[in-house]
Structure formats: structure tokens, C-alpha cells
Design a protein around this motif. Sequence first.
Motif, PDB file in Angstrom:
ATOM      1  N   GLY A  56       1.070  -0.686  -3.292  1.00  0.00           N
ATOM      2  CA  GLY A  56       1.169  -0.029  -1.992  1.00  0.00           C
ATOM      3  C   GLY A  56       1.578  -0.940  -0.855  1.00  0.00           C
ATOM      4  O   GLY A  56       1.751  -0.492   0.272  1.00  0.00           O
TER       5      GLY A  56
ATOM      6  N   TYR B  27      -7.259  13.608   1.266  1.00  0.00           N
ATOM      7  CA  TYR B  27      -6.197  12.739   1.769  1.00  0.00           C
ATOM      8  C   TYR B  27      -5.209  13.511   2.651  1.00  0.00           C
ATOM      9  O   TYR B  27      -4.097  13.046   2.888  1.00  0.00           O
TER      10      TYR B  27
ATOM     11  N   GLY C 223       5.931  -3.124  -2.469  1.00  0.00           N
ATOM     12  CA  GLY C 223       6.682  -2.381  -3.466  1.00  0.00           C
ATOM     13  C   GLY C 223       7.558  -3.248  -4.342  1.00  0.00           C
ATOM     14  O   GLY C 223       7.191  -4.359  -4.727  1.00  0.00           O
TER      15      GLY C 223
ATOM     16  N   VAL D  26       2.109   2.280  -9.887  1.00  0.00           N
ATOM     17  CA  VAL D  26       1.264   2.526  -8.715  1.00  0.00           C
ATOM     18  C   VAL D  26       1.791   1.727  -7.524  1.00  0.00           C
ATOM     19  O   VAL D  26       1.693   0.503  -7.497  1.00  0.00           O
ATOM     20  N   ASP D  27       2.384   2.441  -6.556  1.00  0.00           N
ATOM     21  CA  ASP D  27       2.859   1.806  -5.325  1.00  0.00           C
ATOM     22  C   ASP D  27       2.361   2.630  -4.140  1.00  0.00           C
ATOM     23  O   ASP D  27       3.131   3.093  -3.312  1.00  0.00           O
ATOM     24  N   ASN D  28       1.049   2.836  -4.114  1.00  0.00           N
ATOM     25  CA  ASN D  28       0.442   3.667  -3.086  1.00  0.00           C
ATOM     26  C   ASN D  28      -0.924   3.087  -2.750  1.00  0.00           C
ATOM     27  O   ASN D  28      -1.796   2.987  -3.616  1.00  0.00           O
ATOM     28  N   ALA D  29      -1.112   2.687  -1.497  1.00  0.00           N
ATOM     29  CA  ALA D  29      -2.331   1.990  -1.097  1.00  0.00           C
ATOM     30  C   ALA D  29      -3.570   2.879  -1.218  1.00  0.00           C
ATOM     31  O   ALA D  29      -4.643   2.419  -1.621  1.00  0.00           O
TER      32      ALA D  29
ATOM     33  N   TYR E 139      -4.088   5.416  -3.294  1.00  0.00           N
ATOM     34  CA  TYR E 139      -4.441   5.583  -4.706  1.00  0.00           C
ATOM     35  C   TYR E 139      -5.013   4.289  -5.281  1.00  0.00           C
ATOM     36  O   TYR E 139      -5.931   4.307  -6.102  1.00  0.00           O
ATOM     37  N   ARG E 140      -4.445   3.162  -4.845  1.00  0.00           N
ATOM     38  CA  ARG E 140      -5.006   1.874  -5.256  1.00  0.00           C
ATOM     39  C   ARG E 140      -6.482   1.777  -4.857  1.00  0.00           C
ATOM     40  O   ARG E 140      -7.333   1.383  -5.664  1.00  0.00           O
TER      41      ARG E 140
END
Length: 339
Positions: free
Chosen positions: A307, A176, A310, A260-263, A265-266
Amino acid sequence: MASQDHTLCLLPLFFIIIISSFHVLPVSPTPSNKLESAIPIRRLNRRGTYIGLVTVIETEEDAFLRSVDFRPDPTHPFLDLSGRRFRIGKIHEKKVVYVRCGRGLVNAAAVTQQMIDVFNVKGIVHFGIAGNINNSMSIGDVSIPKQITNAGLWDWLNPGKTKGGADVVDLDMGNYNIPQGDGNNELGSLRYGKEQLYSVTGHINSPQNVFWINTTQEWLHLAADLEKMELSQCVNASLCLPQKPKLVVGLKAATADIFVDNAAYRKFLYDTFGVSSSDMESSAVAMTCVSNGYPIIVIRGLSDLAGVGGDNTVHKFGSLAATNTVKAVLEFIKKLPPS
């Protein structure tokens, strides 16, 4: 000699004082609040079995308590234990005990074990809101998963560490890098590990290593008809979703003490584990129930796409997701056979 005799005479008195002081110490002190709670608990448990209801935050509790289907017990409407309020009542003429556990795995496991130990429950219905991981699901949808994993058990490795081993999968941070291929990433990689499940059906002190915790198959079959139910589309007259929400039974869910607020990682969670929702409590409730041999079902309403949006999305549609979740919970309880 006289002074020596006098000292010898004082010795027995000294030992008597020491021994008597030990006598007044309590051997096993019992907090008074436990004694006060014991009588109402016995009375409540004599009435038969309850359905245990465990939710997490105030938004979910507000949606539940607004429900006209929940009727508090006229004699013992609640019992306060360990700083939490356990509410006793009925839904569709079935006895229930409800509690809000608070965020995180520790709170969820502690409350579930307490409910199982204290109350005569026949199983646990765990419900709340969750982040959406699956692009085919939408805000306002409700998921009733068949399997849940704790996606927060990591071994965090040094860069260049040899891959493989007994863990489930690797997340290499270098994949990444921005721009991609820009040298080594000093964050290294994560390896996802398994839970150690101690269970009433297993051997004593010999835990089973598991990655997925299964919810109760019989309860999932009961919930299958809920896929036809109608869910709410609007928070109010001026704030509505673009499409009608749906309920889906049989997906997978991930739990960790991580919001989880990360595209990226989602996408990793979905591509790697096939999970459709992410929360911070479900696997702890499920694992505690399975460990004790109690039925468990998890019902989660999706409040945001991880993501994207938020906190703003959660604040806008969290109450709607909670309302749809409660609707599903009430319909499921209606389907449960009488005690």
C-alpha cells in the motif's frame, strides 16, 4: 437363398476386421519424454538425497544463480520436466535440486508435488520476495515464518447476512466506507475459511480443517542463529536503504493469489491475523510438504510495504530483497546436517 448364404459368409470376415482394428490401439500410451527422463532420474536418485529448492520469479532466480556457492552438477546440470528446468548441483557440498515454479498457488503446489514425486529429496526450502505487512519490519528484511495461512479462501456474503458460522473471521466492507457510516455497502462482507489438509499422518479421505500450516520446528531451530547474519543494505553505490536490514525467525505469513497493494487491507491482515508478510505461493508449498510428510522452511525477503510505493518500490528494491533472501538460504543450507 444364395444371396443370404453370401451375406452369412461375409459376417465372420466383418467381425475379424473389427476385432483386429481394436488390437492395434495402444492400451496405455506413454509420452516419449517420460521415458527419456526416467534413466537420468534413476541415476540422480541413486546418488543419495537432495535438498529441494523452490523459488518463484526470475528476479529470485537471477540472485540464486549469481551465487558463487551454487555449483552445477558436471554430469547432469539440469533436467527439463513439464516445461520447467530443474537444476541439479551442490551448495556447501550438499546436493540440491532447484526449480523456479512461477507465480501463484497452483504453480507452487504442482511443482512441489512434482519435486517430491520425482526426486529423492529430504525436504524443501522455499524462498523468494514478499510484501511487508508488519510496520516493525522494513524493506530488505528477511522473514522465516513459523506459520502460514491461505488468506484467499473466502465466502463472499450478501449485505446483511447473519454473521458467525464455522469460518475464522469477517471482513465487513461497510467498515471502510468513505465517508464512514455512509449507508450500507453492497459489497457485503468476506468470511475467511480453512484449508482441508489431507495428510500421510491422517485418516484416508478425512481431511483436517486447518487455518495455519506450521513449518518444520527442527528446521526453524536451525535457522534461529541466522538472526545474527549480516544482510545487504544497498542495491548499488547510489541506492541504499536508510537502515541495515535484519532477519527474523518465527513470525507469521499470509498467502493468496492476490498482490496486496492496499494499506487498509494490509492493516486488516496484520490486526486480525498477526501476519508480517504476504505472498502468492508459500502456503501452497508448505501445505504440499506437510501433506506428504516432508520438512519445509520458508524464507522470504521483504521488497515493499503493501500500500506504500507499489510497483515502484518492488522494482527498486526487489533485487536487494532477493539477494538477502538467497544469502539466508545459503547460510541455512550450510547449517543442515550432511545426508
